[in-house]
Design a protein around this motif. Structure first.
Motif, mmCIF file in Angstrom:
data_model
loop_
_atom_site.group_PDB
_atom_site.id
_atom_site.type_symbol
_atom_site.label_atom_id
_atom_site.label_comp_id
_atom_site.label_asym_id
_atom_site.label_seq_id
_atom_site.Cartn_x
_atom_site.Cartn_y
_atom_site.Cartn_z
ATOM 1 N N ASN A 179 69.476 18.005 16.157
ATOM 2 C CA ASN A 179 68.609 17.914 17.339
ATOM 3 C C ASN A 179 67.991 19.240 17.731
ATOM 4 O O ASN A 179 67.049 19.278 18.528
ATOM 5 N N VAL A 180 68.515 20.319 17.200
ATOM 6 C CA VAL A 180 68.101 21.660 17.609
ATOM 7 C C VAL A 180 68.007 22.546 16.372
ATOM 8 O O VAL A 180 68.714 22.315 15.387
ATOM 9 N N VAL A 181 67.119 23.539 16.421
ATOM 10 C CA VAL A 181 67.073 24.530 15.354
ATOM 11 C C VAL A 181 68.201 25.519 15.613
ATOM 12 O O VAL A 181 68.195 26.253 16.602
ATOM 13 N N ALA A 200 75.505 40.372 13.850
ATOM 14 C CA ALA A 200 74.823 39.096 13.631
ATOM 15 C C ALA A 200 75.711 37.945 14.085
ATOM 16 O O ALA A 200 76.940 38.014 13.990
ATOM 17 N N GLY A 201 75.081 36.909 14.587
ATOM 18 C CA GLY A 201 75.802 35.717 15.005
ATOM 19 C C GLY A 201 74.988 34.468 14.695
ATOM 20 O O GLY A 201 73.761 34.519 14.598
ATOM 21 N N LEU A 202 75.675 33.356 14.532
ATOM 22 C CA LEU A 202 75.032 32.063 14.322
ATOM 23 C C LEU A 202 75.166 31.248 15.596
ATOM 24 O O LEU A 202 76.274 31.040 16.087
ATOM 25 N N ARG A 203 74.038 30.807 16.145
ATOM 26 C CA ARG A 203 74.035 30.016 17.374
ATOM 27 C C ARG A 203 73.737 28.555 17.031
ATOM 28 O O ARG A 203 72.870 28.269 16.211
ATOM 29 N N MET A 204 74.448 27.657 17.704
ATOM 30 C CA MET A 204 74.304 26.234 17.413
ATOM 31 C C MET A 204 74.288 25.417 18.692
ATOM 32 O O MET A 204 74.970 25.748 19.656
ATOM 33 N N GLY A 205 73.528 24.348 18.684
ATOM 34 C CA GLY A 205 73.586 23.396 19.773
ATOM 35 C C GLY A 205 74.749 22.446 19.570
ATOM 36 O O GLY A 205 75.182 22.195 18.439
ATOM 37 N N ILE A 206 75.287 21.918 20.662
ATOM 38 C CA ILE A 206 76.411 20.978 20.543
ATOM 39 C C ILE A 206 76.120 19.684 21.307
ATOM 40 O O ILE A 206 77.032 18.941 21.649
ATOM 41 N N SER A 207 74.817 19.445 21.555
ATOM 42 C CA SER A 207 74.435 18.239 22.276
ATOM 43 C C SER A 207 73.095 17.761 21.722
ATOM 44 O O SER A 207 72.660 18.204 20.654
ATOM 45 N N GLY A 209 70.313 18.324 23.273
ATOM 46 C CA GLY A 209 69.288 19.219 23.799
ATOM 47 C C GLY A 209 68.562 19.935 22.678
ATOM 48 O O GLY A 209 68.996 19.915 21.512
ATOM 49 N N CYS A 210 67.446 20.616 23.017
ATOM 50 C CA CYS A 210 66.601 21.208 21.979
ATOM 51 C C CYS A 210 66.745 22.722 21.877
ATOM 52 O O CYS A 210 65.973 23.362 21.171
ATOM 53 N N VAL A 211 67.721 23.338 22.581
ATOM 54 C CA VAL A 211 67.941 24.780 22.466
ATOM 55 C C VAL A 211 69.407 25.052 22.154
ATOM 56 O O VAL A 211 70.294 24.251 22.469
ATOM 57 N N ASP A 212 69.645 26.202 21.502
ATOM 58 C CA ASP A 212 71.010 26.547 21.085
ATOM 59 C C ASP A 212 71.579 27.726 21.861
ATOM 60 O O ASP A 212 72.635 28.241 21.523
ATOM 61 N N ASN A 213 70.863 28.175 22.901
ATOM 62 C CA ASN A 213 71.306 29.355 23.662
ATOM 63 C C ASN A 213 72.683 29.142 24.276
ATOM 64 O O ASN A 213 73.008 28.052 24.740
ATOM 65 N N LEU A 214 73.465 30.214 24.302
ATOM 66 C CA LEU A 214 74.808 30.156 24.875
ATOM 67 C C LEU A 214 74.763 29.740 26.338
ATOM 68 O O LEU A 214 75.573 28.934 26.798
ATOM 69 N N CYS A 215 73.786 30.286 27.075
ATOM 70 C CA CYS A 215 73.699 29.978 28.498
ATOM 71 C C CYS A 215 73.176 28.571 28.753
ATOM 72 O O CYS A 215 73.187 28.098 29.895
ATOM 73 N N ALA A 216 72.710 27.893 27.700
ATOM 74 C CA ALA A 216 72.224 26.518 27.842
ATOM 75 C C ALA A 216 73.222 25.516 27.276
ATOM 76 O O ALA A 216 72.886 24.356 27.042
ATOM 77 N N GLY A 217 74.454 25.978 27.041
ATOM 78 C CA GLY A 217 75.501 25.073 26.580
ATOM 79 C C GLY A 217 75.785 25.115 25.101
ATOM 80 O O GLY A 217 76.582 24.319 24.600
ATOM 81 N N GLY A 218 75.152 26.050 24.367
ATOM 82 C CA GLY A 218 75.412 26.162 22.939
ATOM 83 C C GLY A 218 76.668 26.953 22.639
ATOM 84 O O GLY A 218 77.384 27.391 23.543
ATOM 85 N N ILE A 219 76.944 27.130 21.362
ATOM 86 C CA ILE A 219 78.072 27.954 20.930
ATOM 87 C C ILE A 219 77.580 28.968 19.905
ATOM 88 O O ILE A 219 76.485 28.828 19.353
ATOM 89 N N CYS A 220 78.382 29.982 19.657
ATOM 90 C CA CYS A 220 78.019 30.974 18.650
ATOM 91 C C CYS A 220 79.256 31.339 17.841
ATOM 92 O O CYS A 220 80.390 31.135 18.276
ATOM 93 N N ALA A 221 79.002 31.862 16.647
ATOM 94 C CA ALA A 221 80.080 32.332 15.772
ATOM 95 C C ALA A 221 79.599 33.598 15.080
ATOM 96 O O ALA A 221 78.393 33.785 14.871
#
Length: 327
Positions: A179-181, A200-207, A209-221
């Motif tokens: 659902n998200v890039v 460097a980090g990999l950001r991912m969406g977990i819903s 939604g169309c964004v993967d930002n941490l502050c928008a509910g995403g996660i990072c590794a």
């Protein structure tokens, strides 16, 4: 200056409220009091923010360990010193960014403010689904997808925004969340015209939604710089840890980012083309044909690049500064 100070104070106290809430969830009253005193000491000695104290687990670290972290104050000083007004203007204005890095974008885009109604309609007809991005903003706020279904569109709804062709991400990254890039955050430090990747980090969406930002509910590794392999668990903005993406169940640790060397080279070459000195967090998407730039962040934040593995990234920057002085 007054506006910046007022903004910092508002953000500090908002984060401090969150900080107190997280402490109360885990510790007794007596422990919370002691941790508050330690936090205030870390503010004075390390320039950390309330969330950084928890993100980087400063309550477990001694003074020497804390000195290795790129904290809010240390990063702010680097920004003031190495990011010129011209650099900040290009990176903060998405229209200027797209114009400057048009070869690196790998997608078509349109400035809704400078386009007429016919141009907007033709762009929508061609792409059917587009990303709508405010020219100014951060954290994915108000970024959304627009689906064109042949209806007559009121172009004023796109005022102050860019319309962008949707990116088709690499199938391996799409497996995390289609659902998200799902993007890379690659931190570079450029001095004397030579840039290096320092984190460097990999950001991912977990819903959905169309964004993967941490502050928008995403996660990072965390992504290991040499080989592009995820070498940490995932983490979200509330400090929850994940071994796999909660949306898809795809395992995180051990994942090898496709086109990793090309992604690093894209970030390095972009930094060097931008100016001979800068510190930037590049958001990079991986397509089936290779990496493309999404945007560059002069205020890249310190969390994504350090909170996943709780390893400080400041020594690499200090080394570059020391080397430049000896030249």
């Amino acid at each position: 200056m007054i506006k910046r100070i007022a903004k910092w104070i508002r953000e500090f106290f908002a984060n401090y409220i969150w900080f107190q809430k997280k402490l109360r969830e885990k510790y007794s009253l007596g422990q919370c009091i002691l941790l508050n005193f330690q936090f205030l000491w870390c503010v004075v000695t390390d320039g950390c923010s309330p969330e950084e104290y928890l993100w980087f687990e400063f309550y477990h670290k001694n003074r020497q360990e804390r000195k290795t972290f790129l904290t809010y104050l240390r990063h702010a000083k680097l920004q003031r010193r190495y990011n010129s007004k011209r650099v900040r203007n290009i990176l903060n204005d998405k229209q200027k960014f797209n114009e400057f890095f048009k070869k690196e974008l790998g997608r078509e885009w349109l400035d809704a403010d400078s386009a007429d109604a016919d141009e907007i309609e033709q762009f929508l007809k061609k792409h059917q689904m587009v990303m709508v991005k405010p020219k100014f903003g951060w954290g994915g706020v108000e970024v959304h997808k627009y689906y064109y279904q042949g209806e007559k569109t009121d172009e004023t709804i796109f005022s102050g925004c860019l319309l962008e062709e949707c990116i088709q991400q690499h199938k391996l990254l799409q497996e995390f969340n289609p659902n998200v890039v799902n993007t890379l955050r690659i931190g570079t430090f450029c001095i004397n015209g030579k840039a290096e990747v320092f984190a460097a980090g990999l950001r991912m969406g977990i819903s959905e939604g169309c964004v993967d930002n941490l502050c928008a509910g995403g996660i990072c590794a965390n992504v290991q710089i040499c080989h592009g392999i995820v070498n940490s668990s995932g983490i979200d903005g509330d400090l929850n840890r994940f071994k796999a993406n909660p949306y898809s169940g795809k395992k995180l640790q051990g994942f090898r980012v496709p086109y990793w060397n090309e992604a690093k080279e894209l970030a390095v070459s972009s930094a060097q083309r931008l100016s001979d000195r800068n510190i930037v967090g590049w958001d990079v998407a991986i397509t089936k044909d290779g990496p493309v730039l999404l945007e560059g962040n002069p205020d890249q934040g310190t969390g994504v690049i350090q909170m996943c593995d709780t390893v400080g990234k400041y020594p690499g920057i200090q080394r570059r500064i020391k080397e430049s002085r000896s030249v």
